[in-house]
Design a protein around this motif. Structure first.
Motif, short mmCIF file in Angstrom:
data_model
loop_
_atom_site.label_atom_id
_atom_site.label_comp_id
_atom_site.label_asym_id
_atom_site.label_seq_id
_atom_site.Cartn_x
_atom_site.Cartn_y
_atom_site.Cartn_z
N UNK A 1 23.69 14.31 6.65
CA UNK A 1 22.34 15.07 6.08
C UNK A 1 21.96 13.56 4.88
N UNK A 2 20.75 13.49 5.14
CA UNK A 2 19.53 12.87 4.09
C UNK A 2 18.66 13.61 2.79
N UNK A 3 18.92 13.67 2.24
CA UNK A 3 18.39 14.36 1.43
C UNK A 3 17.46 13.43 -0.11
N UNK A 4 16.16 14.43 -0.52
CA UNK A 4 15.45 13.48 -1.61
C UNK A 4 16.37 13.78 -3.12
N UNK A 5 16.60 13.19 -3.24
CA UNK A 5 17.54 13.16 -4.95
C UNK A 5 16.12 12.16 -5.65
N UNK A 6 16.19 12.93 -7.15
CA UNK A 6 15.57 12.67 -8.35
C UNK A 6 15.08 10.87 -8.54
N UNK A 7 15.68 10.38 -8.23
CA UNK A 7 16.80 9.14 -9.22
C UNK A 7 16.80 8.15 -7.34
N UNK A 8 16.45 8.67 -6.26
CA UNK A 8 16.53 8.14 -5.19
C UNK A 8 15.40 6.74 -4.93
N UNK A 9 16.19 5.47 -4.77
CA UNK A 9 15.32 4.42 -5.24
C UNK A 9 15.03 4.10 -3.57
N UNK A 10 15.96 3.74 -3.20
CA UNK A 10 15.53 3.61 -1.34
C UNK A 10 15.27 4.87 -0.64
N UNK A 11 13.97 4.92 0.07
CA UNK A 11 14.01 5.82 1.18
C UNK A 11 14.86 5.72 2.73
N UNK A 12 14.89 7.52 2.70
CA UNK A 12 15.99 7.09 3.91
C UNK A 12 15.06 8.64 4.80
N UNK A 13 14.35 9.21 4.40
CA UNK A 13 13.83 10.25 4.80
C UNK A 13 12.60 10.09 5.39
N UNK A 14 12.73 10.64 6.95
CA UNK A 14 11.49 10.13 7.48
C UNK A 14 10.06 10.59 7.57
N UNK A 15 8.69 9.73 7.39
CA UNK A 15 7.47 9.95 7.52
C UNK A 15 7.28 11.14 9.18
N UNK A 16 6.98 12.51 8.89
CA UNK A 16 6.55 13.48 10.04
C UNK A 16 5.29 12.85 10.30
N UNK A 17 4.71 12.36 11.44
CA UNK A 17 3.31 12.02 12.07
C UNK A 17 2.83 13.46 12.24
N UNK A 18 1.45 13.76 12.87
CA UNK A 18 1.33 14.27 13.27
C UNK A 18 -0.04 14.31 14.07
N UNK A 19 -0.40 14.58 15.35
CA UNK A 19 -1.69 14.38 15.49
C UNK A 19 -1.77 15.06 17.15
N UNK A 20 -2.99 15.92 16.69
CA UNK A 20 -3.63 16.69 18.30
C UNK A 20 -4.89 15.92 18.53
N UNK A 21 -5.15 15.76 20.18
CA UNK A 21 -5.38 15.03 20.88
C UNK A 21 -5.64 14.75 22.51
#
Length: 107
Positions: free
Chosen positions: A53-73
């Protein structure tokens, strides 16, 4: 209403390609090939194949969470985007399904 394909890509937030964050690179490529719009949203928490489980914490420096990209085409256009990622040797998870888009307008 318009029929098309909805594509959702999961991109590690710190991953870079050609000096840019990968999600920024993907958005630029999507625009260049004619996809009419796209969104990037940062996840609050996630887990994947590793079962961690990866969660965002206030002092977290290294980002381990995904960026979700969404498209419709169209399927052809989205396949072109996926081919660009494959040509760059990127290994990403995606979801693609048939969808319908429309707009509600005031009378």
């Amino acid at each position: 209403m318009t029929q098309g394909i909805y594509l959702k890509l999961f991109v590690p937030e710190q991953l870079r390609l050609h000096g840019n964050l990968l999600y920024e690179w993907v958005l630029k490529q999507a625009e260049a090939i004619g996809i009419p719009g796209g969104s990037a949203v940062r996840a609050l928490a996630s887990f994947g194949r590793d079962g961690r489980l990866h969660e965002q914490h206030f002092f977290e420096l290294a980002g381990e969470l995904p960026i979700i990209l969404e498209f419709f085409a169209s399927d052809e256009t989205l396949n072109q985007l996926l081919a660009l990622l494959a040509a760059e040797n990127q290994s990403l998870f995606y979801i693609k399904f048939n969808a319908e888009a429309g707009q509600i307008k005031p009378k």
